[in-house]
Design a protein around this motif. Sequence first.
Motif, short mmCIF file in Angstrom:
data_model
loop_
_atom_site.label_atom_id
_atom_site.label_comp_id
_atom_site.label_asym_id
_atom_site.label_seq_id
_atom_site.Cartn_x
_atom_site.Cartn_y
_atom_site.Cartn_z
N MET A 54 0.84 -1.20 0.00
CA MET A 54 0.00 0.00 0.00
C MET A 54 0.87 1.25 0.00
SD MET A 54 -2.68 1.35 2.91
CE MET A 54 -1.33 1.55 4.09
N LYS A 55 0.65 2.15 -0.96
CA LYS A 55 1.37 3.41 -1.01
C LYS A 55 0.75 4.39 -0.01
CE LYS A 55 4.55 2.97 -4.26
NZ LYS A 55 4.33 3.55 -5.60
N LEU A 56 1.60 5.13 0.68
CA LEU A 56 1.16 6.07 1.70
C LEU A 56 0.99 7.47 1.13
CD1 LEU A 56 3.66 4.94 4.48
CD2 LEU A 56 1.23 4.35 4.36
N ILE A 57 0.28 8.30 1.88
CA ILE A 57 0.16 9.72 1.58
C ILE A 57 1.10 10.47 2.50
CG2 ILE A 57 -1.38 11.72 1.56
CD1 ILE A 57 -3.70 9.68 1.20
N GLY A 58 1.93 11.33 1.94
CA GLY A 58 2.82 12.15 2.75
C GLY A 58 2.13 13.44 3.15
N ILE A 59 2.27 13.85 4.40
CA ILE A 59 1.68 15.10 4.89
C ILE A 59 2.82 16.03 5.29
CG2 ILE A 59 0.14 16.18 6.55
CD1 ILE A 59 -1.11 13.44 7.05
N THR A 60 2.89 17.21 4.67
CA THR A 60 3.90 18.18 5.10
C THR A 60 3.34 19.04 6.22
OG1 THR A 60 3.23 19.78 3.39
CG2 THR A 60 4.96 18.20 2.82
N MET A 61 4.17 19.34 7.21
CA MET A 61 3.69 19.96 8.45
C MET A 61 3.36 21.44 8.30
SD MET A 61 5.43 19.61 12.24
CE MET A 61 6.33 21.16 12.20
N GLY A 62 3.82 22.07 7.22
CA GLY A 62 3.56 23.49 7.05
C GLY A 62 4.44 24.34 7.95
N ASP A 63 4.09 25.61 8.10
CA ASP A 63 4.85 26.50 8.97
C ASP A 63 4.69 26.07 10.42
OD1 ASP A 63 5.53 28.84 10.65
OD2 ASP A 63 5.72 29.89 8.73
N PRO A 64 5.77 25.75 11.12
CA PRO A 64 5.66 25.28 12.50
C PRO A 64 4.99 26.27 13.44
CG PRO A 64 7.86 24.88 11.64
CD PRO A 64 7.17 25.75 10.64
N ALA A 65 5.03 27.56 13.09
CA ALA A 65 4.41 28.58 13.95
C ALA A 65 2.92 28.74 13.70
CB ALA A 65 5.12 29.93 13.75
N GLY A 66 2.40 28.06 12.68
CA GLY A 66 0.98 28.14 12.35
C GLY A 66 0.19 26.97 12.90
N VAL A 67 -0.98 26.75 12.32
CA VAL A 67 -1.88 25.70 12.84
C VAL A 67 -1.61 24.33 12.23
CG1 VAL A 67 -3.73 27.32 13.38
CG2 VAL A 67 -3.64 26.26 11.09
N GLY A 68 -0.63 24.22 11.35
CA GLY A 68 -0.35 22.96 10.68
C GLY A 68 -0.16 21.77 11.61
N PRO A 69 0.75 21.87 12.57
CA PRO A 69 0.95 20.72 13.47
C PRO A 69 -0.33 20.31 14.20
CG PRO A 69 2.71 22.34 13.74
CD PRO A 69 1.67 22.97 12.86
N GLU A 70 -1.11 21.30 14.60
CA GLU A 70 -2.34 21.03 15.35
C GLU A 70 -3.38 20.32 14.49
OE1 GLU A 70 -5.91 23.56 17.53
OE2 GLU A 70 -3.92 24.46 17.30
N ILE A 71 -3.62 20.80 13.27
CA ILE A 71 -4.67 20.18 12.45
C ILE A 71 -4.26 18.79 11.98
CG2 ILE A 71 -5.63 22.40 11.75
CD1 ILE A 71 -4.25 22.04 9.03
N ILE A 72 -2.96 18.57 11.80
CA ILE A 72 -2.49 17.23 11.42
C ILE A 72 -2.77 16.25 12.55
CG2 ILE A 72 -0.43 15.84 10.97
CD1 ILE A 72 0.70 18.30 9.47
N LEU A 73 -2.38 16.62 13.77
CA LEU A 73 -2.61 15.71 14.91
C LEU A 73 -4.09 15.45 15.13
CD1 LEU A 73 0.00 16.75 17.63
CD2 LEU A 73 0.06 14.82 16.06
N LYS A 74 -4.90 16.48 15.02
CA LYS A 74 -6.34 16.30 15.21
C LYS A 74 -6.92 15.36 14.15
CE LYS A 74 -7.56 20.52 17.71
NZ LYS A 74 -8.31 21.79 17.69
N ALA A 75 -6.51 15.55 12.89
CA ALA A 75 -7.03 14.71 11.81
C ALA A 75 -6.61 13.25 11.98
CB ALA A 75 -6.55 15.25 10.46
N LEU A 76 -5.33 13.02 12.26
CA LEU A 76 -4.83 11.65 12.33
C LEU A 76 -5.24 10.96 13.63
CD1 LEU A 76 -1.26 11.98 10.76
CD2 LEU A 76 -3.46 11.45 9.65
N ASP A 77 -5.42 11.71 14.69
CA ASP A 77 -5.89 11.12 15.94
C ASP A 77 -7.35 10.70 15.82
OD1 ASP A 77 -5.31 10.53 18.82
OD2 ASP A 77 -6.93 11.96 19.13
N GLU A 78 -8.14 11.51 15.10
CA GLU A 78 -9.56 11.23 14.96
C GLU A 78 -9.85 10.13 13.96
OE1 GLU A 78 -13.60 13.46 13.26
OE2 GLU A 78 -11.88 14.66 13.88
N LYS A 79 -9.11 10.10 12.86
CA LYS A 79 -9.42 9.19 11.74
C LYS A 79 -8.34 8.10 11.63
CE LYS A 79 -13.09 11.45 10.38
NZ LYS A 79 -14.45 10.85 10.45
#
Length: 321
Positions: free
Chosen positions: A1-26
């Motif tokens: 199975m090929k994976l999807i890569g997620i780039t974290m975006g600007d560390p000072a923005g909401v990127g890290p937060e929305i990634i964790l919320k999405a992957l924790d929930e789904k």
Amino acid sequence: MKLIGITMGDPAGVGPEIILKALDEKKNLREKSVVFGSYKVLNYYKALLKTDTSIKVINNLNEFEKEVINVINVIDLNIDEFKIGEMSALCGDAAYRYIEKAIEAAQKGEIKAVATAPLNKEALHLGGHNFAGHTEIFATLTDTKKYAMMLTNEDFRVIHVCTHVSLREACDRAKKERVLDVINLANDTLKKMGVKSPRIAVAGLNPHAGENGLFGREEIEEIIPAVNEAAELGINVEGPIAPDTVFLKAYRGQYDVVVAMYHDQGHIPMKMLAFDTGVNMTVGLPIVRTSVDHGTAFDIAGKGIAKGESMIEALKVAELF
């Protein structure tokens, strides 16, 4: 199975937060995704958000584990090296490096798509990377000449003739060749997404689509010839249609996608209809790229209130390919 890569975006923005919320929930998305980012930043947000899923640093995709959030630790950035909610050269450079590493993995066939969290364009420039945004970075690093930005959700899609330029320059870019290229990109992309015979509407540039030359001649000299040539190629396309009505027609189901002439013409209706669930795509690339359809939101970064829905939708769209 090929994976999807997620780039974290600007560390000072909401990127890290929305990634964790999405992957924790789904869980189903977590099992198919790997984050290109900074482990220490993500771990800080794990503690802040009190998410349950463990985070694991992996050096290569052979170490991938379904039960955790897997991270390629591109830059070992400490949370005390920058201030959350403020732009900096450090974060702008980091955001670029995450993208660079993910594109490299996609070009090697190690991942099947890239989903990007938001970056800040000014921070990107401060970090020494003079691009207008994600779209231009992906096009340059993949050596792609014909590409476009598409915004999509379940009910509505818009693709742009041009994006990050002044309104004055946008008028100059509404040329037959470019309009035809974007019509073709829209047709090809929707077919790849499972739409058998895409119904494409082309918006006019001027009020009332020029009113037969009364309000401008771009429709007569550039847009209509592009639409006619696309129709001759067998594409199901109509236009130019007055921009004050074409988006409503598409929303009501008459068209599958609207070709917008410039950034705000396409972005305003999409963000009114689907601000939290819209997905940004760069089409025409040799790799699949999707993104959240919002910015770094420095004003709410670090407060734990950013929503993960748009990242979830970006990952769902990436799965289609």
